[in-house]
Scaffold this active site. Sequence first.
Site, PDB file in Angstrom:
ATOM      1  N   HIS A 169       0.825  -1.204   0.000  1.00 53.19           N
ATOM      2  CA  HIS A 169       0.000   0.000   0.000  1.00 53.19           C
ATOM      3  C   HIS A 169       0.863   1.260   0.000  1.00 53.19           C
ATOM      4  O   HIS A 169       1.545   1.555   0.989  1.00 53.19           O
ATOM      5  CB  HIS A 169      -0.901  -0.025   1.234  1.00 53.19           C
ATOM      6  CG  HIS A 169      -1.908   1.051   1.294  1.00 53.19           C
ATOM      7  ND1 HIS A 169      -2.136   1.804   2.429  1.00 53.19           N
ATOM      8  CD2 HIS A 169      -2.783   1.521   0.370  1.00 53.19           C
ATOM      9  CE1 HIS A 169      -3.103   2.662   2.211  1.00 53.19           C
ATOM     10  NE2 HIS A 169      -3.522   2.527   0.966  1.00 53.19           N
ATOM     11  N   HIS A 211      -0.989  10.364  -2.853  1.00 44.33           N
ATOM     12  CA  HIS A 211      -2.354  10.004  -2.489  1.00 44.33           C
ATOM     13  C   HIS A 211      -3.266  11.208  -2.326  1.00 44.33           C
ATOM     14  O   HIS A 211      -4.341  11.278  -2.927  1.00 44.33           O
ATOM     15  CB  HIS A 211      -2.365   9.184  -1.197  1.00 44.33           C
ATOM     16  CG  HIS A 211      -3.743   8.801  -0.750  1.00 44.33           C
ATOM     17  ND1 HIS A 211      -4.522   9.594   0.076  1.00 44.33           N
ATOM     18  CD2 HIS A 211      -4.489   7.709  -1.031  1.00 44.33           C
ATOM     19  CE1 HIS A 211      -5.680   9.011   0.274  1.00 44.33           C
ATOM     20  NE2 HIS A 211      -5.700   7.860  -0.376  1.00 44.33           N
TER      21      HIS A 211
END
Length: 260
Positions: free
Chosen positions: A17, A65
């Site tokens: 991730h 992100h």
Amino acid sequence: MTHPWFAAAATPRVLAHRGFVSAASAADGVVENSFAAVAAAHAAGAVYVESDCHLTADGEVVLFHDADLHRVTGDPRTIASVRAGELEHIMAERGGLITLRQALESFPTVRFNLDVKADAAAEPAGRIIAAHADRVLLTSFSDARRRRAIAAAHHEGGEPATSGGRSTIAAVIAATALHAPGAARNAWAEVDALQIPERQGRLRLLTPRLLDAAHARGVEVHVWTVDDPADMARLLEAGVDGIVTDRTDLALELVARRGR
């Protein structure tokens, strides 16, 4: 026919991730979605790296992100308002900026799971991905954005794998819960994977019925974001095909033990 993205490793898959940032690396200032984080995931043995795409002020697709820099760097500006050169300077002591093009070219054996976070990044990302489409699963919470990115990749001759956005996921979950498999036929046919949290608030998204429905159609189910080894083991025992995790090291160790 199975997309090459899936052929790189057997299930269950470990998706690092935003790369991998160990406690030691974090103490040294390394942050998620940096060049160092992707390199660390690769070095740990991860075949799959999950990341995110935004577009800078001068049109560079970067792995990041959030829409702004505040959480990661303390700078309140948006990614869209900062030029790539300045962002590179900001990230220099945080593991280094990594652009989408650099990621794909610098890590030729890594399969990337890319979430397009900004509308403006969809078409540029799709064009960059096209030449590496066998190594990319492209997704977005917005199905419209995802489809624009995929269309741009197709226009350049590439065909990435894909997982569904919010509307696709909602359609297949509702149809499965209502025992109406035909209602989501088009949604199922459009995707190679469903990537979901186990729960959304009080609503349980991952169910045995959903897993069975997905597997009957050749669609994989990946669950995010799972960092506790006990939860990893439970989900893998339930039959999920992949775990998206910040603890790449623990997940890879668990999968290796299961395979012995």
